[in-house]
Enzyme design. Structure first.
Site, PDB file in Angstrom:
ATOM      1  N   HIS A  78      29.231 -29.940   5.193  1.00 15.00           N
ATOM      2  CA  HIS A  78      29.409 -31.391   5.335  1.00 15.00           C
ATOM      3  C   HIS A  78      30.878 -31.751   5.542  1.00 15.00           C
ATOM      4  O   HIS A  78      31.199 -32.637   6.338  1.00 15.00           O
ATOM      5  CB  HIS A  78      28.853 -32.123   4.116  1.00 15.00           C
ATOM      6  CG  HIS A  78      27.397 -31.872   3.875  1.00 15.00           C
ATOM      7  ND1 HIS A  78      26.761 -32.221   2.710  1.00 15.00           N
ATOM      8  CD2 HIS A  78      26.454 -31.292   4.667  1.00 15.00           C
ATOM      9  CE1 HIS A  78      25.482 -31.869   2.784  1.00 15.00           C
ATOM     10  NE2 HIS A  78      25.273 -31.295   3.957  1.00 15.00           N
ATOM     11  N   HIS A 262      20.881 -23.340   8.889  1.00 17.83           N
ATOM     12  CA  HIS A 262      22.177 -22.667   8.854  1.00 17.83           C
ATOM     13  C   HIS A 262      22.114 -21.247   9.420  1.00 17.83           C
ATOM     14  O   HIS A 262      23.007 -20.823  10.155  1.00 17.83           O
ATOM     15  CB  HIS A 262      22.702 -22.616   7.414  1.00 17.83           C
ATOM     16  CG  HIS A 262      22.950 -23.960   6.815  1.00 17.83           C
ATOM     17  ND1 HIS A 262      23.797 -24.880   7.387  1.00 17.83           N
ATOM     18  CD2 HIS A 262      22.472 -24.541   5.693  1.00 17.83           C
ATOM     19  CE1 HIS A 262      23.825 -25.966   6.635  1.00 17.83           C
ATOM     20  NE2 HIS A 262      23.025 -25.790   5.614  1.00 17.83           N
TER      21      HIS A 262
END
Length: 296
Positions: A78, A262
């Site tokens: 993030h 991911h």
């Protein structure tokens, strides 16, 4: 300054954030500070420097973790998304703890910290990774790919879950403006049914309604509900921006994925490097150009 600008950037001054790790549940604090041209994003953890680079990723289950010099830093996606989304090329991230603070589960607090610090140009040209040939990776029905484009980075992401989420798809051209308006406030999400399994694995120990959208069957348990009707796919796009930042320079191309995550994002970078799908344009420094070579 837009992502297409020719000059590299850094932060004008330091900014500090603190909170708790969403996975280890421990207090976490970080300071964003200026860095020199060509440095990239560097995490300083317990005296060790960990460059934000695809080759030092050592975990991708529900977060991206980097390890080097005997140290590690977890859940970097993030923060990296906020830096990349706002066009910050170089920054020193001084971390107290082993995990980046979750804040509210989105990139909004990191965007605010970058705004507080300010973004400053540097007297050096920015490098770009231009996609020159298609590359695709898959895992069963899940896939991710990069294809060429004339300018900028376009994201086209589709997710598919059962129940409340269903299938969601969104596409956008990544700019600082679109990142702020479309992606930055989208929060991470999880399912109540998975909580005990994740806790046994040492994950989600700090997850709460303060930093995670929690679903129980068809219901969103967060009292304020969702920030967007399609907040789930927007958050997946946020993760993509953070993971692609590990390639080492802004990408010029089109990213598409279906039921990605991911692990697939990292596999795609690895495949692009291995197959020569990228061409480096512009120049940061000899050191930065060297960092973009494929691994042996």
């Amino acid at each position: 300054m837009r992502l297409g600008a020719a000059a590299q950037t850094t932060l004008a001054r330091p900014a500090t954030l603190s909170g708790f790790g969403v996975h280890d549940g421990k207090p976490a604090r970080l300071t964003l500070a200026p860095a020199a041209a060509g440095a990239g994003v560097v995490f300083n953890v317990a005296g060790a420097d960990i460059v934000a680079d695809w080759r030092v990723v050592d975990a991708t289950q529900l977060r991206t973790r980097l390890s080097a010099e005997g140290a590690s830093v977890s859940t970097v996606e993030h923060l990296l998304a906020a830096l990349a989304g706002l066009g910050v090329d170089n920054a020193l991230v001084e971390v107290e703890g082993d995990e980046i603070p979750a804040m509210d589960g989105s990139a909004e607090a990191f965007v605010s910290a970058i705004d507080e610090a300010g973004v400053a140009p540097l007297p050096a040209p920015r490098a770009y990774l231009r996609v020159v040939s298609p590359v695709r990776v898959s895992d069963g029905a899940c896939w991710a790919e990069l294809t060429p484009a004339t300018a900028g980075l376009r994201l086209d992401v589709e997710i598919a879950f059962g129940g409340r989420i269903g299938r969601q798809r969104r596409a956008l051209d990544l700019t600082p403006e679109s990142f702020r308006l479309e992606l930055a406030r989208a929060r991470t999400f999880g399912f109540l049914r998975d909580a005990e399994r994740l806790w046994r694995a040492g994950l989600a120990l700090g997850a709460s309604l303060e930093n995670t959208v929690v679903l129980d069957g068809e219901s969103v348990l967060n009292p304020q509900g969702l920030r967007y009707a399609d907040e789930f796919v927007r958050h997946k796009m946020l993760d993509v921006v953070g993971d692609l930042a590990l390639a080492g320079a802004p990408i010029i191309g089109v990213f598409r994925s279906y039921r990605g995550g991911h692990a697939l994002n990292l596999a795609l970078i690895q495949a692009a490097m291995r197959e020569g799908a990228f061409v480096l344009t512009g120049a940061r420094s000899a050191a930065a150009a060297s960092s973009l070579r494929t691994s042996p």
